[in-house]
Design a protein around this motif. Structure first.
Motif, short mmCIF file in Angstrom:
data_model
loop_
_atom_site.label_atom_id
_atom_site.label_comp_id
_atom_site.label_asym_id
_atom_site.label_seq_id
_atom_site.Cartn_x
_atom_site.Cartn_y
_atom_site.Cartn_z
N TYR A 215 0.83 -1.20 0.00
CA TYR A 215 0.00 0.00 0.00
C TYR A 215 0.87 1.26 0.00
CZ TYR A 215 -4.01 -3.00 1.02
OH TYR A 215 -5.00 -3.96 0.93
N VAL A 216 0.23 2.41 -0.22
CA VAL A 216 0.92 3.69 -0.20
C VAL A 216 0.38 4.54 0.95
CG1 VAL A 216 1.37 3.62 -2.68
CG2 VAL A 216 -0.70 4.76 -1.85
N THR A 217 1.13 5.56 1.31
CA THR A 217 0.70 6.43 2.41
C THR A 217 -0.16 7.59 1.92
OG1 THR A 217 2.62 7.88 2.20
CG2 THR A 217 2.85 5.95 3.64
N ASN A 218 -0.05 7.90 0.60
CA ASN A 218 -0.69 9.08 0.03
C ASN A 218 -0.74 8.84 -1.47
OD1 ASN A 218 -1.51 11.64 -0.79
ND2 ASN A 218 0.15 12.73 0.21
N SER A 219 -1.91 8.54 -2.00
CA SER A 219 -2.03 8.05 -3.38
C SER A 219 -2.02 9.17 -4.41
CB SER A 219 -3.31 7.22 -3.52
OG SER A 219 -3.39 6.68 -4.82
N ILE A 220 -0.82 9.70 -4.65
CA ILE A 220 -0.63 10.75 -5.65
C ILE A 220 0.86 10.79 -6.02
CG2 ILE A 220 -0.34 12.60 -3.96
CD1 ILE A 220 -2.35 12.93 -7.22
N CYS A 221 1.15 11.14 -7.27
CA CYS A 221 2.48 10.92 -7.87
C CYS A 221 3.67 11.45 -7.08
CB CYS A 221 2.52 11.53 -9.28
SG CYS A 221 1.17 11.03 -10.36
N ASN B 264 0.58 17.64 -5.12
CA ASN B 264 1.20 18.09 -6.37
C ASN B 264 0.89 19.55 -6.67
OD1 ASN B 264 2.43 15.64 -6.96
ND2 ASN B 264 0.72 14.92 -8.21
N GLU B 265 0.01 20.17 -5.91
CA GLU B 265 -0.44 21.52 -6.22
C GLU B 265 0.42 22.60 -5.56
OE1 GLU B 265 -4.54 21.41 -5.01
OE2 GLU B 265 -5.20 20.77 -7.00
N HIS B 266 0.90 22.35 -4.35
CA HIS B 266 1.60 23.39 -3.60
C HIS B 266 2.99 22.98 -3.09
CE1 HIS B 266 -2.84 23.83 -2.88
NE2 HIS B 266 -2.57 25.01 -3.38
N SER B 267 3.39 21.76 -3.34
CA SER B 267 4.62 21.25 -2.72
C SER B 267 5.81 21.27 -3.67
CB SER B 267 4.40 19.81 -2.23
OG SER B 267 3.35 19.73 -1.31
N GLU C 283 -4.71 16.73 -1.16
CA GLU C 283 -5.16 17.65 -2.21
C GLU C 283 -6.66 17.92 -2.13
OE1 GLU C 283 -4.24 17.07 -6.32
OE2 GLU C 283 -2.10 16.89 -5.94
N ASN C 284 -7.03 19.16 -2.47
CA ASN C 284 -8.44 19.54 -2.46
C ASN C 284 -8.74 20.33 -3.74
OD1 ASN C 284 -11.09 19.89 -1.62
ND2 ASN C 284 -10.63 21.72 -0.44
N GLY C 285 -8.45 19.71 -4.88
CA GLY C 285 -8.67 20.40 -6.13
C GLY C 285 -9.00 19.44 -7.25
N GLU C 286 -7.97 18.80 -7.78
CA GLU C 286 -8.11 17.92 -8.95
C GLU C 286 -9.16 16.84 -8.72
OE1 GLU C 286 -6.76 17.01 -12.89
OE2 GLU C 286 -6.25 18.66 -11.56
N HIS C 287 -10.07 16.72 -9.67
CA HIS C 287 -11.12 15.70 -9.66
C HIS C 287 -12.08 15.82 -8.48
CE1 HIS C 287 -9.63 13.71 -13.18
NE2 HIS C 287 -8.47 13.46 -12.65
#
Length: 517
Positions: free
Chosen positions: A67-73, A94-97, A428-432
């Motif tokens: 498993y992953v800790t945070n499912s984003i690239c 991926n938006e602010h980091s 994240e609170n944006g994409e999709h």
């Protein structure tokens, strides 16, 4: 005479150090992007074949519960590098980091201990790699055709060809030029199978004669799940005919698409020869409603899996290279995706969620002489564990601030105990339109807290509800279980030092959610 003896002694000392270095295993980590475990034959998919990934599993171990800790690239790569959760390594989304390269990583520890270290391919961490002896990375997401690469001197270099093939070529070129007196650690970062799933010209049409069955929850109505109800990542509404599926209204629109615009004449001719007839046929069908949605699903699967075919073929090239250069017996090979991916489950594509298809990731590992071939491991392991595992294999001390655990003991000793539960946090609170969320997964249950976009709890009994369709949070009879899971969740939040999640739960408590506390 004394000087001669000193010289001979020095020679043997150097020879001993070099010999010892060579005995330490080489390490090769292959990180793909958005490659679903459901798309791999080793995990039971009978409609596709992934012989190279299967080979790693057959000659080593297939992790059935990785498993992953945070499912984003980007965040996933940061976790792999540091062995720390997103709130500790600083790369939350991926938006602010942007990755703080000054912090410690397993790569820096290996480099200090005498390893040659390299990262080639997709990096996606916004800042330049640090601590490597060599790197050559794609800018941002990179391109499938004729991609640019950022070089160590900050210049950009465009290379003709298909990204997956090029990345393998560059990896082999680095291996050819390395100092063979030293052990190496190479990370090969592939762009595949990231959106927009453009296959190599050699793989276009590979699955055109296959009709893929719709997942049983493809037409999910999201009843009882507020966060799922407000998302925007469905095959039906979100997947674009042009951008995603290459079905453009006009040649002018096609020519404006950046990924196609950069193709050379030969590549473009093959692209048009394949997609042109499909586009023409699609226009004559005049589809709508479920017929259109299901047509889109078939196109999605064919493009996605054709893109994955090149990935697997180039993984095979990597394994063949090790064989041909007598490196197989002393090289640890790990294959992992940066997270899972939806292939129509819940009607979706993409990732982000703590639901299984996104949270769970494919992972296989080969370590000759240490891991028994054909092993299937069912312990909970995470991408968080890769850094300490690699250091453990290299006999390098694991830094105390790494939050992952080496999973070598789980592979060497059947009686070794793994995790009882796993912690997850997506920011994240944006994409999709996917709501931020954190939660806990035990062997049977999953408890998720959504916040910001949607404030809600979800609870699943994974034994009775494998597809996570029935949220039983707050239902009669689950009070005691909920309290126990809340206690475990708070324990993991404290253990990993996630103050953001702690503050949110405190707000929930103050607001008086009696079901939660």
């Amino acid at each position: 005479m004394k000087a001669l003896r000193c010289l001979i002694a020095s020679f043997f000392l150097v020879a001993t150090i070099v010999c010892a270095a060579q005995k330490r295993p080489n390490i090769l980590i292959i990180v793909s992007d958005d490659h679903a475990y459901q798309a791999i034959s080793a995990y039971g998919n009978k409609m596709v074949q992934t012989p190279s990934i299967d080979r790693i599993a057959n000659e080593g171990v297939l992790f059935k519960k990785a498993y992953v800790t945070n499912s984003i690239c980007g965040p996933s790569r940061a976790v792999i590098l540091t062995g720390k959760y997103s709130h500790k390594n600083g790369f939350k989304d991926n938006e602010h980091s942007s990755f703080d390269g000054s912090q410690n990583t397993f790569i820096k520890e290996l480099t200090k201990s005498g390893y040659q270290t390299a990262w080639i391919g997709k990096w996606h961490l916004e800042t330049a790699p640090q601590g490597f002896t060599y790197w050559q990375v794609l800018p941002g997401q990179g391109q499938y055709y004729n991609p640019d690469f950022i070089m160590m001197d900050s210049s950009k270099k465009r290379i003709e060809g298909y990204a997956t093939n090029i990345i393998e070529n560059l990896a082999e070129d680095w291996l050819n030029k390395r100092d063979t007196a030293k052990p190496f650690c190479l990370v090969i970062g592939h762009k595949a199978t990231h959106r927009t799933w453009i296959p190599d010209t050699a793989d276009m049409g590979r699955f055109d004669n296959v009709t893929f069955p719709l997942p049983k929850n493809f037409y999910d109505d999201y009843a009882g799940r507020q966060a799922a109800a407000v998302q925007d990542m469905t095959v039906a509404k979100t997947m674009l005919l042009g951008y995603d599926l290459k079905m453009f209204d006009s040649e002018e629109a096609e020519n404006k698409e950046g990924s196609i615009k950069r193709m050379n004449a030969a590549q473009r001719a093959k692209f048009d020869a394949y997609y042109g007839p499909i586009t023409a046929d699609f226009k004559t069908r005049n589809l709508s409603g479920k017929a259109l949605t299901e047509w889109k699903f078939q196109r999605y699967m064919r493009d996605y899996l054709s893109t994955a075919a090149s990935l697997d073929r180039n993984i095979g090239r990597t394994l063949d290279y090790l064989d041909q250069h007598n490196l197989t017996d002393n090289t640890v090979v790990i294959y992992v995706s940066d997270q899972g991916f939806f292939l129509g489950e819940h009607g979706w594509f993409d990732k982000r969620w703590m639901y299984e298809e996104s949270f769970r990731t494919p992972m296989a590992m080969r370590y000759p002489g240490v891991i028994k071939p054909g092993t299937a491991n069912k312990n909970f392991v995470m991408n968080l564990d890769i850094a300490p595992t690699v250091l453990d294999a290299a006999s390098v001390k694991i830094p105390g601030d790494m939050q992952g655990r080496s999973f070598l003991p789980l592979l060497k000793n059947k009686k070794a105990e793994g995790r009882e539960a796993m912690y997850y946090h997506y920011y994240e609170n944006g994409e999709h339109s996917v709501s931020p969320q954190f939660g806990i997964r035990t062997k049977r249950y999953k408890l998720i807290r959504f916040y910001e976009r949607v404030n809600d709890w979800e609870l699943y009994d994974l034994k009775k509800d494998k597809r996570e369709m029935h949220n039983v949070y707050g239902k009669k009879g689950y009070e005691r279980l909920t309290a126990e899971l809340m206690k475990q969740l708070n324990g993991l939040i404290d253990e990993y030092g996630d103050n953001d999640a702690k503050a949110i739960l405190q707000q929930v408590k103050v607001a008086g959610d009696k079901k939660a506390f």
